[in-house]
Design a protein around this motif. Sequence first.
Motif, PDB file in Angstrom:
ATOM      1  N   GLU A   1      33.191  49.062  29.682  1.00 31.34           N
ATOM      2  CA  GLU A   1      33.132  49.018  31.151  1.00 31.34           C
ATOM      3  C   GLU A   1      32.317  47.813  31.638  1.00 31.34           C
ATOM      4  O   GLU A   1      32.654  47.176  32.626  1.00 31.34           O
ATOM      5  CB  GLU A   1      32.432  50.296  31.604  1.00 31.34           C
ATOM      6  N   THR A   2      31.219  47.514  30.908  1.00 33.98           N
ATOM      7  CA  THR A   2      30.383  46.363  31.268  1.00 33.98           C
ATOM      8  C   THR A   2      31.222  45.099  31.336  1.00 33.98           C
ATOM      9  O   THR A   2      31.131  44.327  32.287  1.00 33.98           O
ATOM     10  CB  THR A   2      29.302  46.125  30.183  1.00 33.98           C
ATOM     11  N   HIS A   3      32.039  44.892  30.315  1.00 31.63           N
ATOM     12  CA  HIS A   3      32.824  43.655  30.243  1.00 31.63           C
ATOM     13  C   HIS A   3      34.030  43.703  31.181  1.00 31.63           C
ATOM     14  O   HIS A   3      34.467  42.675  31.685  1.00 31.63           O
ATOM     15  CB  HIS A   3      33.260  43.398  28.794  1.00 31.63           C
ATOM     16  N   TYR A   4      34.526  44.913  31.419  1.00 32.73           N
ATOM     17  CA  TYR A   4      35.613  45.087  32.396  1.00 32.73           C
ATOM     18  C   TYR A   4      35.104  44.697  33.791  1.00 32.73           C
ATOM     19  O   TYR A   4      35.818  44.109  34.588  1.00 32.73           O
ATOM     20  CB  TYR A   4      36.069  46.554  32.362  1.00 32.73           C
ATOM     21  N   LYS A   5      33.820  45.016  34.046  1.00 37.48           N
ATOM     22  CA  LYS A   5      33.282  44.764  35.393  1.00 37.48           C
ATOM     23  C   LYS A   5      32.609  43.411  35.538  1.00 37.48           C
ATOM     24  O   LYS A   5      32.386  42.954  36.651  1.00 37.48           O
ATOM     25  CB  LYS A   5      32.265  45.856  35.748  1.00 37.48           C
ATOM     26  N   THR A   6      32.190  42.786  34.443  1.00 37.00           N
ATOM     27  CA  THR A   6      31.463  41.510  34.578  1.00 37.00           C
ATOM     28  C   THR A   6      32.175  40.358  33.866  1.00 37.00           C
ATOM     29  O   THR A   6      32.704  39.464  34.508  1.00 37.00           O
ATOM     30  CB  THR A   6      29.998  41.627  34.078  1.00 37.00           C
ATOM     31  N   THR A   7      32.228  40.394  32.543  1.00 37.64           N
ATOM     32  CA  THR A   7      32.768  39.256  31.785  1.00 37.64           C
ATOM     33  C   THR A   7      34.232  38.964  32.138  1.00 37.64           C
ATOM     34  O   THR A   7      34.606  37.797  32.311  1.00 37.64           O
ATOM     35  CB  THR A   7      32.658  39.532  30.262  1.00 37.64           C
ATOM     36  N   GLY A   8      35.039  40.022  32.257  1.00 43.83           N
ATOM     37  CA  GLY A   8      36.468  39.858  32.577  1.00 43.83           C
ATOM     38  C   GLY A   8      36.657  39.158  33.922  1.00 43.83           C
ATOM     39  O   GLY A   8      37.305  38.093  33.992  1.00 43.83           O
ATOM     40  N   PRO A   9      36.101  39.727  35.018  1.00 48.63           N
ATOM     41  CA  PRO A   9      36.255  39.064  36.324  1.00 48.63           C
ATOM     42  C   PRO A   9      35.673  37.652  36.351  1.00 48.63           C
ATOM     43  O   PRO A   9      36.249  36.752  36.970  1.00 48.63           O
ATOM     44  CB  PRO A   9      35.476  39.978  37.282  1.00 48.63           C
ATOM     45  N   GLU A  10      34.561  37.433  35.639  1.00 46.58           N
ATOM     46  CA  GLU A  10      33.993  36.067  35.610  1.00 46.58           C
ATOM     47  C   GLU A  10      35.007  35.089  35.019  1.00 46.58           C
ATOM     48  O   GLU A  10      35.247  34.014  35.552  1.00 46.58           O
ATOM     49  CB  GLU A  10      32.698  36.032  34.778  1.00 46.58           C
ATOM     50  N   ILE A  11      35.609  35.476  33.890  1.00 43.09           N
ATOM     51  CA  ILE A  11      36.581  34.591  33.222  1.00 43.09           C
ATOM     52  C   ILE A  11      37.781  34.344  34.134  1.00 43.09           C
ATOM     53  O   ILE A  11      38.227  33.215  34.327  1.00 43.09           O
ATOM     54  CB  ILE A  11      37.032  35.194  31.865  1.00 43.09           C
ATOM     55  N   TRP A  12      38.294  35.413  34.735  1.00 39.93           N
ATOM     56  CA  TRP A  12      39.464  35.300  35.621  1.00 39.93           C
ATOM     57  C   TRP A  12      39.163  34.329  36.768  1.00 39.93           C
ATOM     58  O   TRP A  12      39.952  33.441  37.079  1.00 39.93           O
ATOM     59  CB  TRP A  12      39.831  36.692  36.148  1.00 39.93           C
ATOM     60  N   ASN A  13      37.973  34.478  37.381  1.00 45.46           N
ATOM     61  CA  ASN A  13      37.619  33.610  38.518  1.00 45.46           C
ATOM     62  C   ASN A  13      37.354  32.179  38.062  1.00 45.46           C
ATOM     63  O   ASN A  13      37.773  31.226  38.718  1.00 45.46           O
ATOM     64  CB  ASN A  13      36.392  34.164  39.256  1.00 45.46           C
ATOM     65  N   GLN A  14      36.647  32.043  36.940  1.00 44.90           N
ATOM     66  CA  GLN A  14      36.342  30.688  36.466  1.00 44.90           C
ATOM     67  C   GLN A  14      37.621  29.917  36.136  1.00 44.90           C
ATOM     68  O   GLN A  14      37.713  28.722  36.371  1.00 44.90           O
ATOM     69  CB  GLN A  14      35.413  30.747  35.241  1.00 44.90           C
ATOM     70  N   MET A  15      38.613  30.642  35.580  1.00 42.17           N
ATOM     71  CA  MET A  15      39.881  29.993  35.208  1.00 42.17           C
ATOM     72  C   MET A  15      40.878  30.001  36.374  1.00 42.17           C
ATOM     73  O   MET A  15      41.999  29.519  36.220  1.00 42.17           O
ATOM     74  CB  MET A  15      40.513  30.724  34.007  1.00 42.17           C
ATOM     75  N   GLN A  16      40.465  30.581  37.485  1.00 42.77           N
ATOM     76  CA  GLN A  16      41.361  30.748  38.659  1.00 42.77           C
ATOM     77  C   GLN A  16      42.711  31.338  38.244  1.00 42.77           C
ATOM     78  O   GLN A  16      43.775  30.915  38.714  1.00 42.77           O
ATOM     79  CB  GLN A  16      41.532  29.412  39.374  1.00 42.77           C
ATOM     80  N   GLY A  17      42.608  32.290  37.337  1.00 37.28           N
ATOM     81  CA  GLY A  17      43.805  33.021  36.901  1.00 37.28           C
ATOM     82  C   GLY A  17      44.700  32.266  35.924  1.00 37.28           C
ATOM     83  O   GLY A  17      45.708  32.808  35.479  1.00 37.28           O
ATOM     84  N   GLU A  18      44.353  31.037  35.607  1.00 38.41           N
ATOM     85  CA  GLU A  18      45.243  30.257  34.720  1.00 38.41           C
ATOM     86  C   GLU A  18      44.834  30.441  33.254  1.00 38.41           C
ATOM     87  O   GLU A  18      44.147  29.612  32.666  1.00 38.41           O
ATOM     88  CB  GLU A  18      45.197  28.784  35.114  1.00 38.41           C
ATOM     89  N   ILE A  19      45.220  31.588  32.710  1.00 35.30           N
ATOM     90  CA  ILE A  19      44.903  31.925  31.310  1.00 35.30           C
ATOM     91  C   ILE A  19      46.175  32.443  30.649  1.00 35.30           C
ATOM     92  O   ILE A  19      46.895  33.241  31.245  1.00 35.30           O
ATOM     93  CB  ILE A  19      43.875  33.081  31.208  1.00 35.30           C
ATOM     94  N   ASP A  20      46.417  32.004  29.430  1.00 37.31           N
ATOM     95  CA  ASP A  20      47.559  32.532  28.675  1.00 37.31           C
ATOM     96  C   ASP A  20      47.115  33.431  27.525  1.00 37.31           C
ATOM     97  O   ASP A  20      47.781  34.399  27.186  1.00 37.31           O
ATOM     98  CB  ASP A  20      48.395  31.367  28.124  1.00 37.31           C
ATOM     99  N   TYR A  21      45.972  33.071  26.912  1.00 36.38           N
ATOM    100  CA  TYR A  21      45.489  33.836  25.750  1.00 36.38           C
ATOM    101  C   TYR A  21      43.986  34.053  25.860  1.00 36.38           C
ATOM    102  O   TYR A  21      43.257  33.150  26.271  1.00 36.38           O
ATOM    103  CB  TYR A  21      45.753  33.071  24.444  1.00 36.38           C
ATOM    104  N   PHE A  22      43.560  35.244  25.442  1.00 37.18           N
ATOM    105  CA  PHE A  22      42.126  35.497  25.281  1.00 37.18           C
ATOM    106  C   PHE A  22      41.917  35.895  23.828  1.00 37.18           C
ATOM    107  O   PHE A  22      42.584  36.797  23.319  1.00 37.18           O
ATOM    108  CB  PHE A  22      41.662  36.616  26.222  1.00 37.18           C
TER     109      PHE A  22
END
Length: 326
Positions: free
Chosen positions: A158-179
């Motif tokens: 849940e920690t990463h669902y609420k913090t790390t995940g949204p941070e990555i999504w925003n930092q990449m402005q949604g332009e991600i193909d692979y994690f």
Amino acid sequence: MKKENVYDNVLGTIGNTPLVRLNKITKDVGIEIFAKLEFFNPMGSVKDRIAKYMIEKAEKDGMIKDGQLIIENSSGNTAMGLALVAIQMGYKLKVIVRDRISKEKIDQLKALGVEIHLVDSSLPPESSNSYNNITPLIVEKTPDCYFPDQHNNRENNETHYKTTGPEIWNQMQGEIDYFIAGIGTGGTICGVAKYLKEQNPDIKVIAIDPVGSIFYDYFYFKKMVKPAPYLIEGLGDEFLIKCVDFTVIDDMYKVSDKTSFQYTRELVKQEGILAGGSSGAAIWGALKLAESLKKPARIVTIFPDSASRYLSTIFNDKWMKKKGFL
Ligand SMILES: Cc1ncc(COP(=O)(O)O)c(C=O)c1O
């Protein structure tokens, strides 16, 4: 005027870590790879996030009382995050760690005043004194303690669902193909994966498991193999644990100690990034993935901790030679 970069206390500096593009180590693959540098957290690892989140949640739910003893088993990083939280929020801390973790981690835990219970890492997993089995026994025998249980408590994810995940999504402005990320408790990869896939179900998630751990064979063949010792700290396990959610993982790679540690050194040489052994595994995996791709893509990975924890091992030529890694 709001003060920039000023916090009420050091806990406020957890999270919002930088994401950097890797330019040199990627030059032969022609694919964009970005790494989230989790050693920018105050105790130097991704685990500060779960330490803060889990204890704040326990307070909110009335699961923990002022001054109470927290007990947790850890490869060292969660222990350090919890040490910070314990100091700031007024708790005591006892940690169960394997005796094979680096001397630097033990020394830092001692500096933080943590009570340490060292487990003999040569014990077979089924022994009642093994790393996984002894913690619940110690918890049971200790009256009035709180056991966050990072391996089985989904608040970790849940920690990463609420913090790390949204941070990555925003930092990449949604332009991600692979994690792609290493898998230890599974909290980081599974929490981030769940968030990213909710934003864009086409994002593919790849986990990296060390040779000797059991996750890979279970993921592909639903088979429980006999675990074997390995040296990468923080990744893999000897048992299935509840925070590993295989449903959000699309693929898994297996990595050796030698490869992880050689790539950890390559990261320093080529990018000047002083990261730990699981970051070497992560960049190796990201490059392997990049080489397999036929069209342009954006890959994001995580560098969980810093080289400062492994100066006596991965960055020590004598140790590397002795282990046959140089
Ligand atoms: C250095 C390091 N890398 C990676 C991980 C894996 O993270 P997770 O437990 O969230 O799967 C850990 C976990 O302890 C770690 O200490």
